[in-house]
Design an enzyme around this catalytic site. Structure first.
Site, PDB file in Angstrom:
ATOM      1  N   ASP A  20       0.939  -1.277  -0.249  1.00 22.48           N
ATOM      2  CA  ASP A  20      -0.034   0.090   0.045  1.00 22.48           C
ATOM      3  C   ASP A  20       1.072   1.440  -0.010  1.00 22.48           C
ATOM      4  O   ASP A  20       0.532   2.185   0.818  1.00 22.48           O
ATOM      5  CB  ASP A  20      -0.920  -0.057   1.156  1.00 22.48           C
ATOM      6  CG  ASP A  20      -1.756  -1.304   1.297  1.00 22.48           C
ATOM      7  OD1 ASP A  20      -2.278  -1.950   0.354  1.00 22.48           O
ATOM      8  OD2 ASP A  20      -1.859  -1.487   2.573  1.00 22.48           O
ATOM      9  N   GLU A 180     -11.548   0.645  -3.441  1.00 21.25           N
ATOM     10  CA  GLU A 180     -10.712   0.891  -1.965  1.00 21.25           C
ATOM     11  C   GLU A 180      -9.422   1.592  -2.671  1.00 21.25           C
ATOM     12  O   GLU A 180      -9.087   1.805  -3.859  1.00 21.25           O
ATOM     13  CB  GLU A 180     -10.464  -0.281  -1.276  1.00 21.25           C
ATOM     14  CG  GLU A 180      -9.940  -1.150  -1.880  1.00 21.25           C
ATOM     15  CD  GLU A 180      -9.478  -2.449  -1.098  1.00 21.25           C
ATOM     16  OE1 GLU A 180     -10.232  -2.544   0.134  1.00 21.25           O
ATOM     17  OE2 GLU A 180      -8.615  -3.343  -1.288  1.00 21.25           O
TER      18      GLU A 180
END
Length: 525
Positions: A20, A180
């Site tokens: 991420d 997301e």
């Protein structure tokens, strides 16, 4: 004639469990953060001048007044941090899953110290900040679950976190699950909403829409800007969760997560950070929609404003790392712990000079919470990790040794312990959250006491892990082997990757003799 900048590097630019990625450019400097889940300190922050050579400069969540992860299970905790900069201040916004929820912290210096959390009221996971030209500050954040996942957005006061508007749905993605990791950008007068979609496995992809208004409606690009989900033989899979940024020459790049897949069960290294150039086509940023040109070996030539041609090369990482412990030097910032910093005296380089001393408690590796376990990320599929341990367990059940850990329920460990009043070496194979198997070997106490230590090693190949020991320092014995597949995130239901470290635990009453480790040696094979 335009001069060129050639950037030559190997992906991933951050090896091991660094998922991420979120990054910004401030002047000529780049800064990046990644997820840490149940590990502490949380959210490592890195600095670079060229996007390919990164140096860790600190952790954003570096004290327990910011976050206490003691009650989090494996792969809960800190998800998908986003790094931003505005008006002399750095912001990091993230989610503490099953904790305090969404919050942000700030710092004048990216190396820290960072503030205590400022909580925000709305959203599920993966909040992101955007500072608009008119002074408005937006939070874009995932909401919903799986197939119902979408992005909501609202304005906040950046000093207090107070919502200034009600949240509204602004982006529903491409009908895939888990829309997301949203990022809102303003580029050349247009607003771009970029998100991940498809989950973090084989169908992972990065999608994008654009609008003249920050609330949309967003015109969707009809295909992903980044995915390898149709390239089953490509060495980089699960690509997505990306961050766009430009360099000082006006060239655009993307940092994203991916997996160096070696079979259908994933990779023990977890999700790593990769880099690729961005090409703008008809106002859309394009990276790699199943073309396969983003690879492990990259050589990118782009324009530069400098007076001559430039070559940027990635520094070669050493194959071997040997760390000696010293009372004059605390552990470096790339060591991490399970949930919280160990209690005073539990982990020390100063209590006995030349050793890393661990004093365990009643918590074993499978307990997770408050376990005395200090570790580093595994960086290569094929490697060897070795140490020497001086330890005299006093009671039945005490143990100290080394582990390759994916989670509380998926790890391989080898330790010195006391069983039936005698010293023994024990291998523990905890796999797939289901069963624990152990192998035990008695050792020659006289030989051990003469040498003063026992050496342990964990060695991995693409197929398996081996747990080894030697009492005399020369003749190594393999106590157990186990499949690498069983401690991959895909098999173990984890968002992390394997860490390698030393641990100690005592008895139910908390008794534990000090375990003294004299070095940490890691070698890529």
């Amino acid at each position: 004639m335009t001069n060129t900048k050639t950037v030559q590097y190997r992906n991933p630019v951050l090896s091991g469990f660094y998922p991420d990625p979120s990054a910004i450019r401030v002047g000529e400097d780049f800064y990046m953060v990644t997820s840490t889940f149940e590990y502490f300190p949380g959210v490592p922050i890195f600095h670079s001048k060229d996007l390919v050579n990164w140096e860790q400069i600190g952790h954003v969540l570096h004290r327990e007044s910011q976050v206490n992860l003691l009650s989090r299970k494996s792969s809960q905790g800190i998800y998908a941090p986003v790094l931003r900069y505005h008006d002399g201040l750095f912001y990091m916004i993230t989610t503490d899953v099953y904790g305090i929820g969404n919050f942000f912290v700030t710092a004048a210096n990216p190396a820290g110290p960072w503030s205590d959390p400022i909580r925000i009221p709305h959203g599920g996971i993966d909040p992101s900040l955007f500072f608009d030209d008119d002074g408005k500050v937006y939070v874009s954040v995932q909401s919903g679950f799986a197939e119902t996942s979408h992005v909501i957005q609202y304005e906040i006061n950046p000093k207090t976190g107070e919502a200034l508007t009600e949240p509204v749905v602004v982006f529903e993605g491409d009908e895939g699950p888990w829309v997301e990791g949203p990022h809102l950008y303003k580029i050349n007068g247009m607003y771009y909403m970029m998100t991940a979609s498809g989950g973090t496995g084989p169908m992972h992809r990065e999608i994008i829409g654009r609008s003249s208004n920050p609330y949309g409606p967003f015109e969707m690009l009809e295909h992903p800007i980044l995915t390898h989900n149709a390239l089953k033989d490509h060495p980089i899979q699960y690509t997505g969760h990306a961050e766009l940024l430009d360099d000082v020459d006006g060239n655009w790049w993307v940092l994203f997560l991916g997996v160096r897949l070696f079979n259908e069960r994933g990779s023990v290294l977890g999700r790593e950070t990769f880099l690729a150039p961005v090409t703008w086509v008809d106002g859309w940023p394009m990276v790699d929609n199943n073309e396969g040109h983003v690879g492990l070996e990259m050589k990118v030539t782009v324009p530069t404003k400098q007076d001559a041609d430039v070559l940027i090369q990635q520094q070669e990482q050493p194959k071997q790392l040997v760390i000696s412990f010293s009372a004059s030097e605390p552990l470096s910032m790339d060591w991490i712990y399970s949930r919280v910093l160990p209690k005073a005296g539990a982990v020390s380089t100063s209590s006995n000079d030349g050793y890393l001393t661990l004093v365990g408690n009643e918590k074993a590796l499978h307990d997770g919470q408050d376990t005395v376990y200090v570790s580093r990320r595994q960086l290569d599929h094929e490697m060897r990790f070795e140490t020497a341990l001086s330890y005299q367990p006093e009671q039945e059940g005490e143990a100290a040794g080394i582990a390759a850990r994916l989670s509380d329920h998926s790890y391989y460990a080898i330790a010195l312990t006391k069983q039936d009043g005698k010293l023994a070496v024990q291998a523990t194979l905890m796999r797939n959250q289901q069963e624990e198997q152990t192998a035990v070997a008695a050792i020659d106490a006289e030989a051990y006491n003469t040498n003063g230590s026992i050496k342990f090693a964990i060695q991995s190949t693409l197929q398996e892990y081996s747990l080894l020991y030697t009492v005399d320092g020369e003749n190594w014995h393999t106590l157990a082997t186990a499949p690498a597949n069983d401690i991959t995130p895909d098999s173990g239901g984890s968002f992390t990757g394997v860490t390698l470290g030393m641990f100690a635990h005592g008895t139910a009453s908390g008794n534990s003799a000090p375990a003294q480790f004299s070095y940490f040696k890691y070698e890529a094979m």
